[in-house]
Design a protein around this motif. Structure first.
Motif, PDB file in Angstrom:
ATOM      1  N   ASP A 100      60.140  70.448 -22.346  1.00  0.00           N
ATOM      2  CA  ASP A 100      61.566  70.526 -21.603  1.00  0.00           C
ATOM      3  C   ASP A 100      62.449  69.666 -22.636  1.00  0.00           C
ATOM      4  N   ILE A 101      63.764  69.530 -22.053  1.00  0.00           N
ATOM      5  CA  ILE A 101      64.344  69.413 -22.985  1.00  0.00           C
ATOM      6  C   ILE A 101      64.350  68.028 -22.904  1.00  0.00           C
ATOM      7  N   ASN A 102      63.774  67.524 -22.930  1.00  0.00           N
ATOM      8  CA  ASN A 102      63.740  66.139 -23.378  1.00  0.00           C
ATOM      9  C   ASN A 102      62.270  65.590 -24.428  1.00  0.00           C
ATOM     10  N   ASN A 103      61.109  66.237 -24.184  1.00  0.00           N
ATOM     11  CA  ASN A 103      60.214  65.948 -24.636  1.00  0.00           C
ATOM     12  C   ASN A 103      59.435  67.105 -25.313  1.00  0.00           C
ATOM     13  N   ALA A 104      59.422  66.809 -26.787  1.00  0.00           N
ATOM     14  CA  ALA A 104      58.709  68.067 -27.704  1.00  0.00           C
ATOM     15  C   ALA A 104      57.840  67.602 -28.416  1.00  0.00           C
ATOM     16  N   PHE A 105      56.604  68.417 -29.370  1.00  0.00           N
ATOM     17  CA  PHE A 105      55.587  67.992 -30.423  1.00  0.00           C
ATOM     18  C   PHE A 105      55.571  68.890 -31.179  1.00  0.00           C
ATOM     19  N   TYR A 106      54.978  68.646 -31.845  1.00  0.00           N
ATOM     20  CA  TYR A 106      54.570  68.864 -33.381  1.00  0.00           C
ATOM     21  C   TYR A 106      53.436  68.959 -34.155  1.00  0.00           C
ATOM     22  N   LEU A 107      53.656  70.192 -34.851  1.00  0.00           N
ATOM     23  CA  LEU A 107      52.248  69.981 -35.948  1.00  0.00           C
ATOM     24  C   LEU A 107      51.979  71.038 -37.027  1.00  0.00           C
ATOM     25  N   ARG A 108      52.608  70.580 -37.724  1.00  0.00           N
ATOM     26  CA  ARG A 108      52.786  70.833 -39.571  1.00  0.00           C
ATOM     27  C   ARG A 108      51.685  71.178 -40.363  1.00  0.00           C
ATOM     28  N   THR A 109      50.975  71.633 -41.090  1.00  0.00           N
ATOM     29  CA  THR A 109      49.744  71.640 -42.072  1.00  0.00           C
ATOM     30  C   THR A 109      50.674  72.938 -43.168  1.00  0.00           C
ATOM     31  N   LEU A 110      49.811  72.165 -44.331  1.00  0.00           N
ATOM     32  CA  LEU A 110      50.199  73.128 -45.896  1.00  0.00           C
ATOM     33  C   LEU A 110      49.084  73.135 -46.028  1.00  0.00           C
ATOM     34  N   TYR A 111      48.888  74.294 -46.778  1.00  0.00           N
ATOM     35  CA  TYR A 111      47.319  74.572 -47.211  1.00  0.00           C
ATOM     36  C   TYR A 111      48.070  75.012 -49.391  1.00  0.00           C
ATOM     37  N   SER A 112      47.750  74.430 -50.261  1.00  0.00           N
ATOM     38  CA  SER A 112      48.199  75.589 -51.611  1.00  0.00           C
ATOM     39  C   SER A 112      46.955  75.157 -52.620  1.00  0.00           C
ATOM     40  N   GLU A 113      47.257  76.189 -52.862  1.00  0.00           N
ATOM     41  CA  GLU A 113      46.087  75.932 -54.388  1.00  0.00           C
ATOM     42  C   GLU A 113      46.752  76.858 -55.492  1.00  0.00           C
ATOM     43  N   VAL A 166      48.353  67.473 -43.454  1.00  0.00           N
ATOM     44  CA  VAL A 166      48.989  68.306 -41.534  1.00  0.00           C
ATOM     45  C   VAL A 166      49.497  66.589 -41.193  1.00  0.00           C
ATOM     46  N   THR A 167      50.437  67.005 -40.217  1.00  0.00           N
ATOM     47  CA  THR A 167      51.173  65.798 -39.998  1.00  0.00           C
ATOM     48  C   THR A 167      51.241  66.406 -38.160  1.00  0.00           C
ATOM     49  N   LEU A 168      51.524  65.312 -37.340  1.00  0.00           N
ATOM     50  CA  LEU A 168      51.733  65.705 -35.972  1.00  0.00           C
ATOM     51  C   LEU A 168      52.632  65.163 -35.314  1.00  0.00           C
ATOM     52  N   GLY A 169      53.504  64.863 -34.368  1.00  0.00           N
ATOM     53  CA  GLY A 169      54.417  64.345 -33.916  1.00  0.00           C
ATOM     54  C   GLY A 169      55.038  64.622 -33.346  1.00  0.00           C
ATOM     55  N   GLY A 170      56.055  63.664 -32.261  1.00  0.00           N
ATOM     56  CA  GLY A 170      56.589  64.321 -31.372  1.00  0.00           C
ATOM     57  C   GLY A 170      57.664  63.400 -31.186  1.00  0.00           C
ATOM     58  N   GLU A 171      58.757  64.289 -30.381  1.00  0.00           N
ATOM     59  CA  GLU A 171      60.362  63.262 -30.789  1.00  0.00           C
ATOM     60  C   GLU A 171      60.394  63.747 -28.790  1.00  0.00           C
ATOM     61  N   HIS A 172      61.205  62.215 -27.803  1.00  0.00           N
ATOM     62  CA  HIS A 172      60.609  62.009 -26.395  1.00  0.00           C
ATOM     63  C   HIS A 172      62.819  61.703 -26.653  1.00  0.00           C
ATOM     64  N   PHE A 173      63.668  62.091 -25.513  1.00  0.00           N
ATOM     65  CA  PHE A 173      64.804  61.455 -25.102  1.00  0.00           C
ATOM     66  C   PHE A 173      64.262  61.067 -23.683  1.00  0.00           C
ATOM     67  N   ILE A 174      64.812  59.545 -23.273  1.00  0.00           N
ATOM     68  CA  ILE A 174      64.542  58.686 -22.723  1.00  0.00           C
ATOM     69  C   ILE A 174      66.063  58.000 -22.436  1.00  0.00           C
ATOM     70  N   ASN A 175      66.711  58.585 -21.292  1.00  0.00           N
ATOM     71  CA  ASN A 175      68.018  58.377 -21.339  1.00  0.00           C
ATOM     72  C   ASN A 175      68.315  58.215 -22.669  1.00  0.00           C
ATOM     73  N   ASP A 176      69.503  56.973 -22.802  1.00  0.00           N
ATOM     74  CA  ASP A 176      70.335  56.434 -23.992  1.00  0.00           C
ATOM     75  C   ASP A 176      69.469  56.254 -25.242  1.00  0.00           C
ATOM     76  N   TRP A 177      68.044  56.564 -25.272  1.00  0.00           N
ATOM     77  CA  TRP A 177      66.932  56.284 -26.104  1.00  0.00           C
ATOM     78  C   TRP A 177      66.270  57.679 -26.508  1.00  0.00           C
TER      79      TRP A 177
END
Length: 926
Positions: A338-351, A408-419
């Motif tokens: 929703d507008i206050n909760n998001a998750f992401y996965l970033r991957t990279l392979y380079s040769e 590989v990076t796994l993360g998230g962002e959450h808005f909880i009122n003013d936090w």
């Protein structure tokens, strides 16, 4: 860590106390109904409150809290107003203000979305509204970087220059600091270095069609890693949430290398889609892949700085033929619950693989001397045009080196009122491998009549050089090497928005755990055999444009010979013994843990913004390697173990003042710390009598206190004029030197008077400089000149460092400039674009710089790189909205790589690459 808890608890208490303050938040999303474009990087402003932010991923924006009331919300992009409306902010509530552009009949046209001016405007807006002092390059669309890789795009930024490998940009220097002293991260995760001994990451490994933007932060805030003195380079990849629905791009390109007359393919694919999962839930899937195979080469003549006045002691000519192959892939997932909760996965392979053959013709000039009544050959120096005795070697190096990076990076962002709570877990690994390198096959001959002509591009002459029957096998060296760099990272950031005395403010705190392990393993074998003539191992002659090179050694025949010798048990045993010391002295393992915590605050007081805080970093290093006393398999070998722990508390204070509507002044005082390279701290010691070579595991990190002051004036469409002054005071500057008669090294060698080549910390170094920049699109000129763009910048840098060395009982010292630092760097870009065509002519200049310190007595033996000016050209033509044709020309002026000793007329290395031309076509839908 106990020392870190108190400031974190205090910051939480301060944030909690502010809960009683009534305030509200405005957030929303910006989308174009006609084109389904997501407006990322648009300026969102509450006029009466004088609060603004930039729309981010998925076109989302969230303004700092403001007192309850009615406000005017405006959305601008470049010099265009996309929307203006009234919004009501309610106490302790979130006001949703989604903006849909071009929803009705009143269509807003000519909005900067793609193209040169759009990229410039996005970068300037980001620079203008950033809390830090930054410079940016925006791609804005898949495959839209006009330069061939990230490094070459970054060289256009003020204060940045690049280091090239075989003519290609790979490593970036910021404000005079070498690439080891600048950090590189992708989507917030630091990337390890595949190459042994270094911390720097080559920036040509990232597929260009995955890059959304490149940001260089020149003044760190406490929530950032402190491991950069010049700047922190952040590569941001695309997100599918930045589009509505499916999008894709296919790019096919062929390049022509003028020096070798080769044509080479490059293919990249990218795309993704956004899926609506019901309610506010959205899933974005973006992927990209690229492949490039390039056959090219270079021609080289070098002395290595072996001049004695006008005379030369030795030199060599080299010819390279290279196949360089790149494979890159990435998959990014973004889930918006929703507008206050998001998750992401970033991957990279380079040769990245280099299949390289190097033909070399090496000569050491000699003279006859009488020793104990007998004639012997001894080394001497010789003037250009003179001829005489010499020892000559013909060498072939044949190796394939492969570098791999995974992240590989796994993360998230959450808005909880003013936090706001943000976190991520990152795992990355890098490795470099040479599985079976014929590092050198050497045939030697003593000849009677050789010399050289010229001092800037010296070329050998002498008839005996070109007769293969004169040469016999001296040695074949076989190498297997494997280096790895593994890194795990866990990070959390917590932000509390609040209002202090009616001013928006925030408190932010968090921590980071980073564990890193660097491992190096080398196996060297040296084969020798008698009465093997070079005549049986040549085919044709070397295509060498600088002069006559003579016969070419045949790689397949020499590999067959090497394998035959390896199959012989006695020859194999002797080869292992001969390479025993050289193998072990390269092997080591270094483990490094960096734990960090920080607290910072920000307050916006009308025209003034202040940011202050502290960062604390604790470093623990463990290393193990070898101490080797003696030669070959008779050497005494023992394991070494070292530990080195230290910590730093790093304060910072940043200020931004709007002195006029479009003019701002910035100031920053920051502190940073950079750990020495792995080559410097490797735990190995090689002892040969009273001479030692050693790393220094107890080397102190570089500590830098940084001051920045600048002014920026923004001028409408893609326009800015700015000036920034900076000063850095660097303690514990590290360099290589000789240490004489040291008690510790004396004890290791069992000698009373030793000389050790190692790394030491200097007292201090200083860097001061001035960056000037200007850019503008001349949209007010009459057509067709309204498509003209101009961008120019120049940076002046002055640095000083004192180095010392022992010369018997005398200690020598002198003041030098920092290695790899040009006094002047500059860029000039002239561009033109309209609805169908885009043109760009770019020139990059860097003045000469110190590359290698020769001796401590004076600068006559120093190696410097000559100044360079490279000119590139890019053009694209739109055949339709989806189909585009591109043309690129790199190094139009055929600028060589040239280093010299003392005076510019005395060659240390000359290498020629030639221009490269490419023609491509891209088809896209977004």
């Amino acid at each position: 860590m106990k020392l870190l808890i108190k400031p974190l608890v205090a910051s939480i208490a301060l944030a909690s106390a502010a809960l009683a303050q009534a305030d509200g938040i405005v957030e929303g999303r910006i989308i174009d109904a006609a084109s389904q474009t997501i407006y990322k990087g648009a300026v969102v402003r509450l006029e009466e409150a004088k609060r603004q932010t930039l729309s981010g991923q998925a076109g989302r924006f969230r303004l700092p809290p403001v007192p309850a009331g009615d406000y005017t919300l405006t959305i601008t992009l470049g010099d265009k107003t996309l929307d203006s409306r009234r919004v009501t902010v309610i106490d302790n509530d979130v006001t949703s203000a989604n903006v849909v552009v071009n929803e009705g009949d009143d269509i807003i046209d000519e909005v900067l979305v793609f193209g040169q001016a759009a990229r410039m405007q996005r970068a300037l807006d980001r620079q203008r509204y950033s809390d830090r002092i930054i410079s940016a390059v925006n791609a804005d669309a898949i495959g839209e970087l006009p330069d061939s890789n990230a490094a070459e795009a970054l060289q256009r930024i003020p204060g940045l220059s690049i280091e090239r490998d075989q003519g290609e940009g790979r490593f970036v220097r910021v404000r005079g600091m070498g690439s080891d002293y600048n950090s590189v991260s992708i989507n917030g995760t630091q990337i390890p270095a595949p190459e042994a001994g270094t911390r720097s990451v080559a920036l040509d490994v990232i597929p260009s069609n995955l890059i959304s933007s490149l940001v260089v932060t020149k003044s760190l805030t406490p929530d950032m890693d402190a491991n950069s003195i010049g700047g922190a380079i952040e590569i941001e990849s695309i997100s599918a949430l930045d589009r509505e629905g499916p999008f894709y791009n296919a790019d096919l390109e062929y390049s022509y290398d003028e020096l070798t007359d080769n044509t080479n393919p490059k293919l990249s694919l990218g795309g993704g889609t956004t899926l609506a999962l019901g309610g506010e839930r959205r899933l974005g899937i973006a992927a990209a892949a690229s492949y490039e195979s390039r056959d090219f080469g270079s021609e080289n003549t070098e002395t290595g700085g072996k001049w004695d006045g006008d005379e030369l002691e030795e030199m060599e000519m080299r010819d390279y033929t290279i196949n360089r192959e790149r494979i890159g892939a990435a998959l990014n997932l973004d889930y918006e619950h929703d507008i206050n909760n998001a998750f992401y996965l970033r991957t990279l392979y380079s040769e990245f693989s280099d299949d390289e053959q190097r033909q070399a013709l090496v000569a050491e000039f000699q003279e006859l001397v009488i020793e104990d009544g007998e004639e012997e050959r001894d080394g001497t120096s010789r003037a250009s045009g003179d001829s005489g005795l010499g020892e000559v070697a013909r060498e072939l190096k044949d190796r394939k080196e492969t570098q791999t990076i995974k992240s590989v990076t796994l993360g998230g962002e959450h808005f909880i009122n003013d936090w706001t709570v943000e976190y991520d877990l990152g795992m990355s690994s890098a490795k470099e491998e040479e599985p079976d390198s014929m590092d050198s096959a050497v045939f030697t001959a003593d000849v009677d009549n050789i010399g050289f002509n010229g001092s800037k591009k010296p070329i050998l002459f002498g008839s005996e050089l070109y007769d293969a029957s004169n040469f016999e096998l001296d040695e074949i060296e076989r190498v297997h090497s494997h280096s790895t760099d593994d890194m795990n990272v866990a990070k959390v950031d917590i932000t509390r928005d609040l209002i202090v005395a009616d001013y928006p403010a925030m408190v932010k705190f968090g921590g980071k755990l980073k564990s890193r392990k660097k491992h190096m393993d080398v196996d060297i074998r040296k084969y020798e055999a008698d009465d093997i003539s070079m005549s049986d191992y040549v085919s044709g002659s070397v295509d060498y444009g600088l002069g006559n090179f003579g016969p070419a050694l045949n790689d397949s025949q020499l590999r067959a010979l090497m394998n035959t010798l390896a199959a012989d048990s006695e020859a194999e045993a002797a080869a292992v013994a001969e390479g025993f010391v050289d193998s072990l002295i390269e092997d080591y393992t270094i483990e490094e843990d960096v734990n960090a915590a920080y607290v910072m605050g920000r307050i916006d007081m009308d025209e003034l913004q202040l940011i202050g805080g502290l960062r604390h970093e604790q470093t623990k290093q463990k290393s193990k390697g070898y101490q080797i006393n003696g030669d070959d398999n008779e050497a005494a070998v023992s394991r070494t173990h070292f530990t080195n722990d230290y910590s730093h508390t790093l304060p910072s204070l940043l200020a931004k003042l709007d002195v006029a509507a479009d003019t701002q002044v910035r100031a920053a005082w920051t502190n940073s710390v950079v750990r020495p390279t792995f080559e410097m701290i490797r735990p190995n010691v090689a002892i040969d009598g009273d001479e030692l070579e050693a790393g220094n595991p107890y080397l102190k990190p570089l500590e830098s206190s940084n001051l920045d002051l600048g002014i920026e004036h923004f001028m409408g469409n893609a326009g800015v004029i700015s000036a920034f002054a900076f000063y850095k005071n660097i303690d514990n500057f590290a360099y290589e030197t000789d240490v004489a008669n040291d008690a510790y090294y004396n004890s290791l060698a069992g000698e009373e008077d030793t000389t050790t080549t190692t790394f030491e910390n200097g007292t201090s170094a200083t860097v001061k400089g001035l960056e000037l920049a200007y850019s503008q699109k001349f949209a007010t000129l009459p057509a067709p000149f309204n498509g003209l763009l101009l961008s120019a910048n120049v940076t002046f840098v002055d640095s000083k460092a004192t180095i010392t060395s022992d010369d018997g009982d005398e200690q020598l010292s002198r003041t030098i400039s920092l290695p790899k630092q040009s006094d002047t760097t500059g860029n000039l870009v002239v561009g033109y674009e309209n609805d169908t065509i885009s043109l760009r002519l770019a020139a990059n200049y860097k003045s000469d710089y110190l590359d290698e310190v020769g001796n401590l007595e004076d600068s006559s033996g120093d190696i410097k790189q000559s100044s360079q000016t490279q000119v590139d050209f890019n053009a694209s033509y739109k055949l339709s909205e989806q189909l585009k044709v591109r043309f690129k020309a790199a190094n139009l002026t055929d600028e060589p790589y040239y280093t010299y000793q003392g005076s510019e007329q005395y060659n240390a290395q000359y290498e020629d690459y030639g221009p490269t031309y490419s023609l491509g076509v891209s088809y896209s839908s977004f």
